[in-house]
Design a protein around this motif. Structure first.
Motif, short mmCIF file in Angstrom:
data_model
loop_
_atom_site.label_atom_id
_atom_site.label_comp_id
_atom_site.label_asym_id
_atom_site.label_seq_id
_atom_site.Cartn_x
_atom_site.Cartn_y
_atom_site.Cartn_z
N TYR A 168 27.85 34.45 35.19
CA TYR A 168 29.09 33.87 34.67
C TYR A 168 29.59 34.58 33.41
CZ TYR A 168 25.60 31.37 31.85
OH TYR A 168 24.54 31.06 31.03
N LYS A 169 28.84 35.57 32.92
CA LYS A 169 29.32 36.38 31.80
C LYS A 169 29.71 37.78 32.24
CE LYS A 169 26.96 33.97 28.04
NZ LYS A 169 26.09 34.09 26.85
N ALA A 170 29.84 37.97 33.54
CA ALA A 170 30.24 39.27 34.06
C ALA A 170 31.72 39.53 33.77
CB ALA A 170 29.98 39.34 35.56
N THR A 171 32.09 40.80 33.79
CA THR A 171 33.47 41.18 33.49
C THR A 171 34.45 40.56 34.46
OG1 THR A 171 32.69 43.29 32.59
CG2 THR A 171 35.03 43.14 33.18
N LEU A 172 34.12 40.55 35.76
CA LEU A 172 35.04 40.02 36.76
C LEU A 172 35.27 38.52 36.56
CD1 LEU A 172 36.69 40.72 39.24
CD2 LEU A 172 34.69 40.17 40.66
N VAL A 173 34.23 37.79 36.17
CA VAL A 173 34.38 36.35 35.93
C VAL A 173 35.28 36.12 34.71
CG1 VAL A 173 33.16 34.21 35.38
CG2 VAL A 173 32.15 35.85 36.98
N HIS A 174 35.06 36.88 33.65
CA HIS A 174 35.89 36.74 32.47
C HIS A 174 37.35 37.11 32.77
CE1 HIS A 174 32.85 36.66 28.92
NE2 HIS A 174 32.51 35.84 29.90
N MET A 175 37.56 38.11 33.60
CA MET A 175 38.92 38.48 33.97
C MET A 175 39.59 37.36 34.78
SD MET A 175 38.54 42.52 34.97
CE MET A 175 40.23 42.59 35.54
N THR A 176 38.81 36.73 35.64
CA THR A 176 39.37 35.65 36.45
C THR A 176 39.78 34.46 35.58
OG1 THR A 176 37.96 36.31 38.31
CG2 THR A 176 38.93 34.11 38.38
N ILE A 177 38.88 34.08 34.67
CA ILE A 177 39.20 32.94 33.79
C ILE A 177 40.31 33.30 32.81
CG2 ILE A 177 38.27 31.40 32.03
CD1 ILE A 177 35.53 31.74 33.34
N GLY A 178 40.19 34.46 32.18
CA GLY A 178 41.17 34.87 31.18
C GLY A 178 42.53 35.18 31.75
N GLY A 179 42.61 35.48 33.03
CA GLY A 179 43.91 35.74 33.65
C GLY A 179 44.54 34.51 34.25
N PHE A 180 43.70 33.62 34.80
CA PHE A 180 44.26 32.45 35.48
C PHE A 180 44.86 31.44 34.52
CE2 PHE A 180 43.72 28.12 37.14
CZ PHE A 180 44.54 28.21 38.26
N LEU A 181 44.22 31.21 33.38
CA LEU A 181 44.72 30.20 32.45
C LEU A 181 46.08 30.56 31.87
CD1 LEU A 181 41.44 29.06 30.66
CD2 LEU A 181 42.70 27.93 32.48
N PRO A 182 46.31 31.78 31.36
CA PRO A 182 47.68 32.13 30.93
C PRO A 182 48.68 32.09 32.09
CG PRO A 182 46.10 33.64 29.97
CD PRO A 182 45.35 32.85 31.00
N PHE A 183 48.23 32.50 33.26
CA PHE A 183 49.13 32.44 34.42
C PHE A 183 49.54 31.01 34.74
CE2 PHE A 183 49.47 31.69 39.01
CZ PHE A 183 50.61 32.42 39.29
N SER A 184 48.59 30.08 34.65
CA SER A 184 48.91 28.69 34.92
C SER A 184 49.92 28.14 33.92
CB SER A 184 47.64 27.84 34.90
OG SER A 184 47.07 27.82 33.60
N ALA A 185 49.96 28.73 32.72
CA ALA A 185 50.92 28.27 31.71
C ALA A 185 52.34 28.68 32.04
CB ALA A 185 50.53 28.83 30.34
N ILE A 186 52.51 29.75 32.82
CA ILE A 186 53.86 30.24 33.10
C ILE A 186 54.21 30.14 34.58
CG2 ILE A 186 53.81 31.84 31.17
CD1 ILE A 186 53.28 34.08 33.23
N SER A 187 53.35 29.52 35.38
CA SER A 187 53.56 29.53 36.82
C SER A 187 54.87 28.85 37.21
CB SER A 187 52.37 28.87 37.53
OG SER A 187 52.19 27.54 37.05
N VAL A 188 55.19 27.74 36.53
CA VAL A 188 56.44 27.04 36.87
C VAL A 188 57.64 27.89 36.48
CG1 VAL A 188 57.83 25.01 36.39
CG2 VAL A 188 55.36 24.78 36.66
N GLU A 189 57.62 28.41 35.26
CA GLU A 189 58.74 29.24 34.80
C GLU A 189 58.84 30.52 35.62
OE1 GLU A 189 62.01 29.57 32.15
OE2 GLU A 189 60.63 27.95 32.68
N LEU A 190 57.72 31.01 36.10
CA LEU A 190 57.72 32.25 36.86
C LEU A 190 58.53 32.10 38.14
CD1 LEU A 190 56.42 34.98 36.28
CD2 LEU A 190 54.55 34.35 37.80
N TYR A 191 58.48 30.92 38.74
CA TYR A 191 59.27 30.70 39.95
C TYR A 191 60.76 30.87 39.67
CZ TYR A 191 61.90 28.26 43.50
OH TYR A 191 62.83 27.94 44.46
N TYR A 192 61.24 30.30 38.57
CA TYR A 192 62.66 30.38 38.25
C TYR A 192 63.06 31.81 37.89
CZ TYR A 192 62.68 25.31 38.26
OH TYR A 192 62.57 24.00 38.64
N ILE A 193 62.15 32.53 37.24
CA ILE A 193 62.45 33.93 36.92
C ILE A 193 62.53 34.77 38.19
CG2 ILE A 193 61.59 35.98 35.75
CD1 ILE A 193 60.39 34.15 33.63
#
Length: 595
Positions: free
Chosen positions: A449-474
């Motif tokens: 769970y400290k592997a690079t791929l896991v960190h990339m998944t967590i670190g990428g998904f959370l910011p994406f979830s913050a803009i997912s709604v706005e991303l649709y309108y864009i």
């Protein structure tokens, strides 16, 4: 700055029309020029062709309108039409022309109607849109398939004083000319007609003029649920950020309190729990410079440039400098800001490269200036070639290509070099609160769970979830038919995106250091930078599930520029993530008491 650079900047500014430049004052009876612009499939916004490429009424000599850079980039190719319109003079049904069509031309029209081709005219800078023809499919057994061509257009214009306030084109109470029964080798003769109706209106506000003129009911608007969705997203994000900050601060407080004991307590033989205190043990390695330092600095420089570019675009939008009515203004602004912000990328990259002990600063500048421009040129070349091969108006003319290349060579690249020189000369020593040993410490095996791929998944998904709604309108605005005007919400979402990226990067960096893994430099860039991967995956989902786009032209453009968009977000969020982690690491090690 080279002597030609001010002229290029003035040329770009001149191609950006001021707010009042689109209005024309008329006297009764003055001719009103109606321009034909482009046609294309309704569901493929970026697949457009010149109106006169269809077998329609056209003058013997086609005279094109001079366009701004933004309009050319937007695919506009305006030309004067044959419609005779005079200010405040209504016209009953009048013959435009008699067009004789061959079977091949009829088949082209039939194919265009089946693909839901729409046309766009422009009068006094107000767009008029309508469908080329009519198609009806009904029943299963027997199946009915009817295709008709609109041969009469009804123009409705409203005036106030000496200005045109509103314009629209319709085909109400008009029957289409059927193209189903066209058979045999003989040509088909069609009579195209039009009518013009003028009416006075009390509306005289520019906002009312543009709001009515741009919408016209042709393209749908679905912004009713926008506010509720964004507020919901903001609440969830604030809870997430608060949770991460509170938990992390409490853990850090306990770590520092336990480590900064007096000498007597630490000499009594008590052992620290390595799971909680591993980050303190690697204080002699945490500031060890990473491999590929020049590439890392180039990423940080270009990412800083796009941070400034994105902030500038949103700020200009908030100031009302963009309008859906003004053709291509945002394109011209983006090019101008990109050229001017090149100095930021050169300064940040060269400054940090010198801090981390880099010597080949010339190569660093070359790498910085090509880190985005090279992928962009490759992507644009492929997309533009596809448009050119299909005769689309989205293919840039040679003069526009030379202009953009000249801007980059005489403005963008020199400003990158100038910024790099300033950055190199102003660079101080790297501010490391801990000295680094010559021999690197061995890194213990890390759990999965400290592997690079896991960190990339967590670190990428959370910011994406913050803009997912706005991303649709864009996406619905850029790749669809929506009209985006809520720039205030966009500003808040942009700030939330950067905040979440910084917070999640700090949390992931802390957990990595707790495992005695000091290779945080590139990991911090990849953690939040992987949001760009999620954005590209969302674009695949949007293309297949949320849009009706099809065809090689639209598909190549969509995925080419979506891939480039994900790359830009990788650079931008990777930069925010890195500097947030660097600030955090300096803070915790400055507050650490060491022998």
């Amino acid at each position: 700055m080279a002597p030609h650079q001010p002229w290029l900047l003035l040329l770009l500014l001149a191609s950006w029309p001021p707010p009042g430049s689109s209005e024309t004052r008329y006297q009764p009876g003055d001719p009103v020029v109606l321009y034909v612009n482009k046609v294309g499939p309704y569901h493929n916004p970026q697949e457009t062709y010149h109106y006169y490429q269809l077998p329609v009424c056209s003058p013997e000599k086609i005279r094109h309108k001079s366009l701004s850079l933004g309009e050319v980039l937007d695919g506009d190719r305006m030309a004067e039409s044959m419609y005779q319109i005079r200010f405040r003079e209504s016209i009953e049904k009048t013959v435009l022309c008699v067009k004789t069509l061959t079977l091949d031309q009829v088949e082209r029209l039939r194919q265009a109607i089946e693909e839901l081709y729409y046309f766009e005219f422009v009068v006094d800078d107000i767009p008029l849109r309508g469908f080329v023809g009519y198609m009806e499919e009904s029943g299963f057994l027997p199946h009915s398939h009817k295709i008709g061509l609109w041969t009469h257009l009804d123009f409705h214009l409203e005036w106030n004083g000496d200005r045109i306030i509103y314009a629209n084109v319709s085909v109400r109470d008009v029957k289409p000319h059927s193209l189903d029964d066209v058979r045999g080798p003989g040509p088909l003769s069609l009579t195209h007609t039009y009518s013009v109706r003028w009416s006075e209106t009390a509306s005289e506000q520019r906002g009312e003029r543009r709001g009515r003129g741009d919408d016209g009911g042709f393209f749908p608007r679905t912004l009713e649920i926008h506010w509720l969705s964004i507020i919901n997203s903001m609440v969830l994000v604030f809870l997430l950020v608060g949770f991460v900050v509170v938990i992390l601060m409490r853990v850090l407080k306990n770590d520092l309190a336990r480590y900064n004991l007096d000498e007597e307590a630490s000499s009594s033989g008590d052992d620290f729990d390595q799971g909680d205190n591993g980050w303190k043990i690697i204080h002699t390695d945490v500031f060890r410079f990473p491999p590929c330092r020049s590439l890392l600095c180039a990423v940080l420089g270009v990412g800083s440039q796009f941070l400034a570019l994105g902030t500038g675009i949103i700020a200009m939008a908030l100031l009302g400098m963009f309008n859906v009515h003004r053709h291509g203004a945002i394109n011209s602004a983006a090019i101008l800001l990109y050229a001017l912000t090149c100095c930021i990328s050169g300064y940040v990259s060269s400054n940090f490269y010198r801090q981390v002990g880099g010597e080949r600063w010339v190569w660093n500048i070359v790498l910085t200036t090509s880190l985005f421009s090279a992928p962009f040129f490759v992507t644009w070349s492929v997309v533009n070639s596809v448009h050119w091969a299909n005769g689309s108006t989205q293919a840039l003319p040679a003069t526009t290509i030379l202009l953009l290349l000249t801007v980059w060579l005489l403005v963008g690249f020199p400003l990158t070099v100038i910024g790099g020189i300033f950055g190199k000369n102003r660079a101080g020593p790297f501010d490391a609160p801990c000295r680094t040993k010559n021999i690197a410490r061995e890194i213990p095996p890390q759990p999965w769970y400290k592997a690079t791929l896991v960190h990339m998944t967590i670190g990428g998904f959370l910011p994406f979830s913050a803009i997912s709604v706005e991303l649709y309108y864009i996406f619905a605005t850029v790749w669809g038919r929506e009209q985006y005007t809520l720039y205030g919400i966009l500003f808040f979402v942009f700030a939330i995106l950067l905040s979440v990226g910084a917070c999640i990067s700090i949390a992931l960096t802390y957990f990595q250091l707790s495992g005695e893994d000091y290779r945080w430099w590139w990991r911090s860039v990849l953690s939040a930078g992987s949001t760009g991967v999620f954005i590209f995956l969302y674009s695949v989902f949007y293309y297949s599930r949320r849009s009706n786009m099809s065809g090689a032209v639209q598909t190549v453009e969509f995925f080419g520029y979506s891939l480039l968009t994900g790359y830009v977000f990788f650079l931008m969020l990777g930069t925010v993530s890195f500097f947030a982690s660097l600030k955090f690491i300096r803070y915790i090690y400055v507050n650490l008491k060491m022998d």
